[in-house]
Design a protein around this motif. Sequence first.
Motif, PDB file in Angstrom:
ATOM      1  N   ILE A  65       0.843  -1.206   0.000  1.00 48.80           N
ATOM      2  CA  ILE A  65       0.000   0.000   0.000  1.00 48.80           C
ATOM      3  C   ILE A  65       0.874   1.250   0.000  1.00 48.80           C
ATOM      4  N   PHE A  66       1.885   1.240   0.871  1.00 52.26           N
ATOM      5  CA  PHE A  66       2.746   2.421   0.962  1.00 52.26           C
ATOM      6  C   PHE A  66       3.436   2.711  -0.376  1.00 52.26           C
ATOM      7  N   LEU A  67       4.023   1.669  -0.972  1.00 52.07           N
ATOM      8  CA  LEU A  67       4.716   1.902  -2.251  1.00 52.07           C
ATOM      9  C   LEU A  67       3.743   2.336  -3.346  1.00 52.07           C
ATOM     10  N   SER A  68       2.527   1.791  -3.330  1.00 51.16           N
ATOM     11  CA  SER A  68       1.533   2.169  -4.349  1.00 51.16           C
ATOM     12  C   SER A  68       1.119   3.626  -4.170  1.00 51.16           C
ATOM     13  N   VAL A  69       0.839   4.016  -2.924  1.00 52.68           N
ATOM     14  CA  VAL A  69       0.408   5.405  -2.662  1.00 52.68           C
ATOM     15  C   VAL A  69       1.525   6.377  -3.035  1.00 52.68           C
ATOM     16  N   PHE A  70       2.740   6.054  -2.604  1.00 62.29           N
ATOM     17  CA  PHE A  70       3.861   6.936  -2.899  1.00 62.29           C
ATOM     18  C   PHE A  70       4.099   7.028  -4.414  1.00 62.29           C
ATOM     19  N   SER A  71       4.042   5.895  -5.080  1.00 63.22           N
ATOM     20  CA  SER A  71       4.267   5.884  -6.533  1.00 63.22           C
ATOM     21  C   SER A  71       3.189   6.692  -7.250  1.00 63.22           C
ATOM     22  N   LEU A  72       1.935   6.537  -6.809  1.00 62.63           N
ATOM     23  CA  LEU A  72       0.849   7.303  -7.443  1.00 62.63           C
ATOM     24  C   LEU A  72       1.057   8.806  -7.259  1.00 62.63           C
ATOM     25  N   ALA A  73       1.574   9.193  -6.085  1.00 60.62           N
ATOM     26  CA  ALA A  73       1.845  10.619  -5.851  1.00 60.62           C
ATOM     27  C   ALA A  73       2.924  11.112  -6.813  1.00 60.62           C
ATOM     28  N   LEU A  74       3.954  10.302  -7.011  1.00 63.27           N
ATOM     29  CA  LEU A  74       5.023  10.676  -7.951  1.00 63.27           C
ATOM     30  C   LEU A  74       4.473  10.792  -9.373  1.00 63.27           C
ATOM     31  N   ILE A  75       3.627   9.835  -9.738  1.00 67.64           N
ATOM     32  CA  ILE A  75       3.041   9.826 -11.084  1.00 67.64           C
ATOM     33  C   ILE A  75       2.170  11.068 -11.270  1.00 67.64           C
TER      34      ILE A  75
ATOM     35  N   ILE B 147      -5.878   1.754   7.631  1.00 69.98           N
ATOM     36  CA  ILE B 147      -4.856   2.425   8.452  1.00 69.98           C
ATOM     37  C   ILE B 147      -3.561   2.536   7.646  1.00 69.98           C
ATOM     38  N   SER B 148      -3.241   1.466   6.925  1.00 72.52           N
ATOM     39  CA  SER B 148      -2.025   1.493   6.082  1.00 72.52           C
ATOM     40  C   SER B 148      -2.132   2.592   5.037  1.00 72.52           C
ATOM     41  N   ILE B 149      -3.318   2.723   4.457  1.00 69.47           N
ATOM     42  CA  ILE B 149      -3.505   3.756   3.428  1.00 69.47           C
ATOM     43  C   ILE B 149      -3.325   5.136   4.044  1.00 69.47           C
ATOM     44  N   LEU B 150      -3.936   5.343   5.208  1.00 71.18           N
ATOM     45  CA  LEU B 150      -3.840   6.656   5.855  1.00 71.18           C
ATOM     46  C   LEU B 150      -2.399   6.991   6.234  1.00 71.18           C
ATOM     47  N   ILE B 151      -1.710   5.993   6.808  1.00 70.91           N
ATOM     48  CA  ILE B 151      -0.303   6.219   7.184  1.00 70.91           C
ATOM     49  C   ILE B 151       0.529   6.505   5.927  1.00 70.91           C
ATOM     50  N   SER B 152       0.257   5.757   4.865  1.00 75.62           N
ATOM     51  CA  SER B 152       1.008   5.962   3.612  1.00 75.62           C
ATOM     52  C   SER B 152       0.756   7.353   3.052  1.00 75.62           C
ATOM     53  N   LEU B 153      -0.509   7.766   3.081  1.00 79.81           N
ATOM     54  CA  LEU B 153      -0.833   9.111   2.584  1.00 79.81           C
ATOM     55  C   LEU B 153      -0.134  10.169   3.418  1.00 79.81           C
ATOM     56  N   LEU B 154      -0.144   9.971   4.718  1.00 83.08           N
ATOM     57  CA  LEU B 154       0.484  10.935   5.624  1.00 83.08           C
ATOM     58  C   LEU B 154       1.989  11.028   5.359  1.00 83.08           C
ATOM     59  N   LEU B 155       2.624   9.861   5.257  1.00 84.08           N
ATOM     60  CA  LEU B 155       4.076   9.850   5.037  1.00 84.08           C
ATOM     61  C   LEU B 155       4.437  10.459   3.681  1.00 84.08           C
ATOM     62  N   THR B 156       3.644  10.111   2.681  1.00 85.15           N
ATOM     63  CA  THR B 156       3.904  10.673   1.349  1.00 85.15           C
ATOM     64  C   THR B 156       3.736  12.193   1.365  1.00 85.15           C
ATOM     65  N   SER B 157       2.700  12.650   2.071  1.00 87.05           N
ATOM     66  CA  SER B 157       2.476  14.095   2.168  1.00 87.05           C
ATOM     67  C   SER B 157       3.646  14.774   2.880  1.00 87.05           C
ATOM     68  N   VAL B 158       4.148  14.108   3.918  1.00 83.00           N
ATOM     69  CA  VAL B 158       5.282  14.676   4.664  1.00 83.00           C
ATOM     70  C   VAL B 158       6.490  14.834   3.737  1.00 83.00           C
ATOM     71  N   PHE B 159       6.709  13.824   2.922  1.00 89.44           N
ATOM     72  CA  PHE B 159       7.857  13.857   2.001  1.00 89.44           C
ATOM     73  C   PHE B 159       7.766  15.070   1.061  1.00 89.44           C
ATOM     74  N   PHE B 160       6.598  15.188   0.415  1.00 84.21           N
ATOM     75  CA  PHE B 160       6.473  16.274  -0.563  1.00 84.21           C
ATOM     76  C   PHE B 160       6.361  17.637   0.122  1.00 84.21           C
ATOM     77  N   ALA B 161       5.683  17.663   1.274  1.00 84.57           N
ATOM     78  CA  ALA B 161       5.553  18.946   1.989  1.00 84.57           C
ATOM     79  C   ALA B 161       6.918  19.440   2.434  1.00 84.57           C
ATOM     80  N   SER B 162       7.780  18.519   2.887  1.00 76.55           N
ATOM     81  CA  SER B 162       9.103  18.960   3.343  1.00 76.55           C
ATOM     82  C   SER B 162       9.923  19.505   2.175  1.00 76.55           C
TER      83      SER B 162
END
Lengths: 386, 343
Positions: A32-42, B8-23
């Motif tokens: 899930i994490f890699l998919s979400v992150f990859s989608l954000a990059l895309i 929960i995994s999706i929410l945590i992933s979204l949060l972490l991804t947002s942190v990356f780009f926000a920083s």
Amino acid sequence: MFINPSLYLASLVFCLPIYWLLFKNDAVSRGIFLSVFSLALIGLLLPALVPLTILSSAIAYGYKFVCKTYPSKTVAAIAGALQLLIMWLPDLTDLDKITLGMALVGLAYFTLRNIGVIIDIYKGKISPSFLDIVFLNTFFPTYSAGPVENLKTLNVNSCNATFDTSEFLVGIARVLLGILKFYFLSAVLLVPILGEFPPTAESAILEADAFTIVTAILFSWLQLYAAFSGYSDIAIGSSKLFGIRVRENFNSPFLARNIQEFWQRWNISIMNFVSEYFYLNFVRVTGRRVFGIFLAFFVMGMWHHLSWNYLIWAFAHGGAMALFMVFRRSKASVIVSDLKSNNRGFNFIWVSLSRVITIFFVSLASAIATAPDLETGLAYIGTFFG
Amino acid sequence: MKLKNPLISILISLLLTSVFFASLLAVAERPSVRLQGTDRFRHDAIYKETGDIQVAMSGTSRSRRAHYAPYLAADLEREFGLKNPIVLDLSLVGDGIDAQTSILRMLLEERHVETVVMQLYYKGDRAKVTHPRYHQIGTLKDVLLAPFDKNPGGDRFPDKARQKQGNALSRRAQLLYLRINGALDFCIERFSRCFAADQTRPAHWFDDSKPVTVTPEKLSEPLEDLAEAGTVFFRAPRDWELSTLLNARTNYFLTELINLANSKGTDVVLLDIPAVGMQPLDEDLAKEVEDTFGVSFLYPSREDLRDLYFNAYGDKAHVGLKGEAFYRELLIKHFRQDSEAGS
């Protein structure tokens, strides 16, 4: 990989600790994490690609349920045709192709992978979750230019690995090798050497002499090889860093002695994919190998780009492959084999010549395919043979 | 951590991804990142020097040539008895009102400026240009909110015909992508400097302000054009409509600048500096701009231009010494009137 190396490397540096430390022993969360992150990059590259990726994945996933009710070839063909429609969207519309070329290469990859998913579901080989399909389509190291995996080899379960230091170090070495090829050999050395070559205007090609054109197209092919194989090394190495194995894509294609061997050494993943999902199915049903070969190259050509240039490329490769098959079954092949095994000098000359002719042939076909239009592509042939 | 609920995994992933780009976006917002590259002079002028600034100028090369900062400072000293007045010329950021005003806004945020003089583009391709490094120089808010012109010319997107309002979302995403890359490049450059040997040379200053020394024979180029055309105002008339002079993008950046200037107690002066052969600015339009934005709009009159085109231009677009004196005097005259009105 994406256009900017800094963003790519920063993404790796950010994702790896989370992947290995935070989501320890949890393949689903990792996926899930890699998919979400990859989608954000895309989405950052081209927002339209996010809904297209999800739509394409949803079609493949939806087919899993439709297939249970309507397990006919026609329904599978419709689902596949929908993927083709998404694949050719840039050719059919004015979707930005120039500034976001690399991102749109990704479009061709995920739709092709989803055609594979549909075929596998149709054959009852897999029953994937939506996350499996999204992960297969978005995994950022392989998103924009492969290697092409199918759902049997790349899915959320691939994230189940435990950390292995030696694998991790091998991954780093592979990424560095890729950077060396992609940025140094291709971008720093070969691109400046090539300069204005190969000439892209029809008149310039027709005015140039055969030697210039041959040199230019050979160097162009070398540059393509350095960039593409470097890219694959980065993708394979990056995947290793996540403990994910993806298939090899190149194996010294310049050593190929014939066109068949060339396709066992060049863009191996796509060749295997097309062979598994198109060629073998076609031959199994119709028994026509030669037609199957032409079909496989037609699929590959149209997958690259919907153009006359790629159609010529497909016919050239298909024709060469068919001719080679005919030769392999002929008496001439037996005579040559005998001569090669009995005479080392002949063997050396034959192998050397075969390698030169093979590389020249694929370089010429590549120059025609990547030319801006049909006239320019044909001008290469005109100059060389004229 | 093993999460049984995928949500929960999706929410945590979204949060972490947002942190990356926000920083990364937060890093990109820093002035040193926004002005990295050839803007070292501007960065240091805004953030390293101190003291109030009497006049800050921004515009194209035409603006740079029309006001030589040290001469203007000397005039202010002589005319108003100011002691060591500071005149800062921030012109030549590059084409695009977005970057021109961004630089001035950075200055106004940091230091007190009495008057800002900004060259306002006449209607034409330049008025529609998006600065090539706008994604870097502009604020994040500007990148996300500033409207794009319907038919921008000369920006980093090569095919003008393809740039429509419809793909503004893609363009903003591209700008964000470039902004994030710019921040990363900056970080990597800083990081690599840690391993580099000490720099012995002083930092490179991009300060190309120098007196304009135009030789008389150079005047022949614009004069030839005038003679050939048989008229002084040989260029096509400019379309004097407020809505066309100020397209949505220009309007946005101008309003942002003027609002900030008002809140900081800074006067804003707009200036029209035509190239040889251009029609003079329409009086009604200038009045309309002044009334709309509450600023002064200075421009040479028809009679002034008649003389300037023959005697004061060094080339087709830039004034020579005489022209420079004229535009300096135009400003001084404005300051004098302001001063008299104040007293």
